[in-house]
Design an enzyme around this catalytic site. Sequence first.
Site, mmCIF file in Angstrom:
data_model
loop_
_atom_site.group_PDB
_atom_site.id
_atom_site.type_symbol
_atom_site.label_atom_id
_atom_site.label_comp_id
_atom_site.label_asym_id
_atom_site.label_seq_id
_atom_site.Cartn_x
_atom_site.Cartn_y
_atom_site.Cartn_z
ATOM 1 N N GLY A 195 43.547 -32.740 -32.370
ATOM 2 C CA GLY A 195 42.365 -33.453 -31.897
ATOM 3 C C GLY A 195 42.470 -34.921 -32.238
ATOM 4 N N GLU A 223 48.959 -34.347 -40.952
ATOM 5 C CA GLU A 223 49.503 -35.536 -40.276
ATOM 6 C C GLU A 223 50.885 -35.254 -39.673
ATOM 7 O OE1 GLU A 223 47.465 -37.914 -39.866
ATOM 8 O OE2 GLU A 223 46.064 -37.808 -41.531
ATOM 9 N N MET A 277 41.180 -38.619 -34.080
ATOM 10 C CA MET A 277 40.755 -38.975 -35.433
ATOM 11 C C MET A 277 39.265 -38.639 -35.594
ATOM 12 S SD MET A 277 42.677 -42.590 -36.178
ATOM 13 C CE MET A 277 42.043 -42.702 -37.860
ATOM 14 N N CYS A 315 35.059 -40.885 -26.017
ATOM 15 C CA CYS A 315 35.268 -40.006 -24.861
ATOM 16 C C CYS A 315 36.184 -40.761 -23.888
ATOM 17 C CB CYS A 315 33.933 -39.667 -24.197
ATOM 18 S SG CYS A 315 33.181 -41.062 -23.362
HETATM 19 N N1 LIG Z 1 32.420 -40.185 -34.797
HETATM 20 C C1 LIG Z 1 32.553 -39.125 -35.611
HETATM 21 N N2 LIG Z 1 32.551 -37.877 -35.094
HETATM 22 C C2 LIG Z 1 32.676 -36.814 -35.910
HETATM 23 N N3 LIG Z 1 32.831 -36.889 -37.258
HETATM 24 C C3 LIG Z 1 32.862 -38.108 -37.817
HETATM 25 C C4 LIG Z 1 32.706 -39.281 -37.025
HETATM 26 N N4 LIG Z 1 32.767 -40.350 -37.853
HETATM 27 C C5 LIG Z 1 32.931 -39.876 -39.106
HETATM 28 N N5 LIG Z 1 33.006 -38.526 -39.106
HETATM 29 C C6 LIG Z 1 33.243 -37.698 -40.294
HETATM 30 O O1 LIG Z 1 34.591 -37.300 -40.291
HETATM 31 C C7 LIG Z 1 34.666 -35.970 -40.803
HETATM 32 C C8 LIG Z 1 35.986 -35.329 -40.372
HETATM 33 O O2 LIG Z 1 37.010 -35.891 -41.160
HETATM 34 P P1 LIG Z 1 38.498 -35.330 -41.131
HETATM 35 O O3 LIG Z 1 38.509 -33.850 -41.333
HETATM 36 O O4 LIG Z 1 39.266 -36.158 -42.122
HETATM 37 O O5 LIG Z 1 38.941 -35.659 -39.636
HETATM 38 P P2 LIG Z 1 40.396 -35.834 -39.009
HETATM 39 O O6 LIG Z 1 41.401 -35.245 -39.979
HETATM 40 O O7 LIG Z 1 40.360 -35.102 -37.704
HETATM 41 O O8 LIG Z 1 40.580 -37.317 -38.818
HETATM 42 C C9 LIG Z 1 33.417 -35.317 -40.238
HETATM 43 O O9 LIG Z 1 32.992 -34.205 -40.995
HETATM 44 C C10 LIG Z 1 32.386 -36.445 -40.314
HETATM 45 O O10 LIG Z 1 31.699 -36.431 -41.543
HETATM 46 C C1 LIG Z 2 45.544 -43.006 -33.035
HETATM 47 C C2 LIG Z 2 46.600 -43.401 -34.022
HETATM 48 C C3 LIG Z 2 46.424 -43.153 -35.374
HETATM 49 N N1 LIG Z 2 47.376 -43.520 -36.256
HETATM 50 C C4 LIG Z 2 47.169 -43.249 -37.697
HETATM 51 C C5 LIG Z 2 45.821 -43.651 -38.232
HETATM 52 C C6 LIG Z 2 45.629 -42.688 -39.379
HETATM 53 O O1 LIG Z 2 46.278 -43.260 -40.516
HETATM 54 C C7 LIG Z 2 46.349 -41.426 -38.921
HETATM 55 C C8 LIG Z 2 45.433 -40.371 -38.348
HETATM 56 O O2 LIG Z 2 44.639 -39.811 -39.357
HETATM 57 P P1 LIG Z 2 43.490 -38.716 -39.085
HETATM 58 O O3 LIG Z 2 43.608 -37.793 -40.258
HETATM 59 O O4 LIG Z 2 43.762 -38.031 -37.786
HETATM 60 O O5 LIG Z 2 42.204 -39.453 -39.069
HETATM 61 O O6 LIG Z 2 47.241 -41.848 -37.894
HETATM 62 C C9 LIG Z 2 48.549 -44.106 -35.843
HETATM 63 O O7 LIG Z 2 49.432 -44.412 -36.645
HETATM 64 N N2 LIG Z 2 48.717 -44.371 -34.512
HETATM 65 C C10 LIG Z 2 47.802 -44.034 -33.582
HETATM 66 O O8 LIG Z 2 48.033 -44.299 -32.364
HETATM 67 ZN ZN LIG Z 3 31.695 -42.145 -24.756
#
Ligand SMILES: Nc1ncnc2c1ncn2[C@@H]1O[C@H](COP(=O)(O)OP(=O)(O)O)[C@@H](O)[C@H]1O
Ligand SMILES: Cc1cn([C@H]2C[C@H](O)[C@@H](COP(=O)(O)O)O2)c(=O)[nH]c1=O
Ligand SMILES: [Zn+2]
Length: 195
Positions: free
Chosen positions: A20, A93, A22, A181
């Site tokens: 999914g 990651e 970030m 989106c």
């Molecule tokens: N725009 C957003 N949509 C959904 N969650 C968000 C958003 N901004 C911050 N968050 C927070 O990010 C958390 C998810 O973090 P994380 O598991 O580290 O996501 P990922 O690993 O997919 O980047 C959610 O539980 C929420 O608290």
């Molecule tokens: C979109 C995108 C992201 N990254 C980097 C930015 C963050 O350090 C990680 C993603 O972390 P998350 O756990 O999914 O929030 O990836 C990047 O290097 N390049 C990209 O295009």
């Molecule tokens: Zn939108």
Amino acid sequence: MFIEPSLSGERRGWIEVICGSMFSGKTEELIRRLKRVKIANLKVEIFKPAIDVRYDESNVVSHDANAIQSTPIDNSQTILLLAQDVDVVGIDEAQFFDDEIMNVCQTLALRGIRVIVAGLDMDYKGHPFGQMPNLLSIADYITKLHAICVKCGHIANVSYRKTEESGQVLLGEKNTYEPRCWKCFAEDEAAKQRI
Ligand SMILES: Nc1ncnc2c1ncn2[C@@H]1O[C@H](COP(=O)(O)OP(=O)(O)O)[C@@H](O)[C@H]1O
Ligand SMILES: Cc1cn([C@H]2C[C@H](O)[C@@H](COP(=O)(O)O)O2)c(=O)[nH]c1=O
Ligand SMILES: [Zn+2]
């Protein structure tokens, strides 16, 4: 919600991929599954790419500060050496790992290990990221998560980069990226082209 398959008879491994944009909750979901593994007293090893030092050098940490202990590694083959005697391997990651990560995951699964991988399916351009397409193609179970678009509140599909920097790899969090989106993503991408 992902429910673990029931285990019966001979032990078999499998591969789960959580993907999914970030902020979609990939790391939280990975940690949730791994904590359940620990509750079941199974042996688990967790890995992340050494370059990912955003929140912590060794732990896997979510944007909401949920954390679990992990081992940072430079080379995906190291996983095969360090995961000799485990029931479950967690990898965060995954988009940053080298080309061997797919073979490593397949080898682990053939050893009878449950492999749980989390990673970004798309980069900031909306293009497939690293080995994630290959990992998705061999996965036995796929979970695609969505964040909330910060512009319109709909389901977010992709990670918009707020800075002018190019290059696929650029570590960052809310200061650098926001989930969007496709519609809101396309609007600002078009505006960027006009500048
Ligand atoms: N725009 C957003 N949509 C959904 N969650 C968000 C958003 N901004 C911050 N968050 C927070 O990010 C958390 C998810 O973090 P994380 O598991 O580290 O996501 P990922 O690993 O997919 O980047 C959610 O539980 C929420 O608290
Ligand atoms: C979109 C995108 C992201 N990254 C980097 C930015 C963050 O350090 C990680 C993603 O972390 P998350 O756990 O999914 O929030 O990836 C990047 O290097 N390049 C990209 O295009
Ligand atoms: Zn939108």
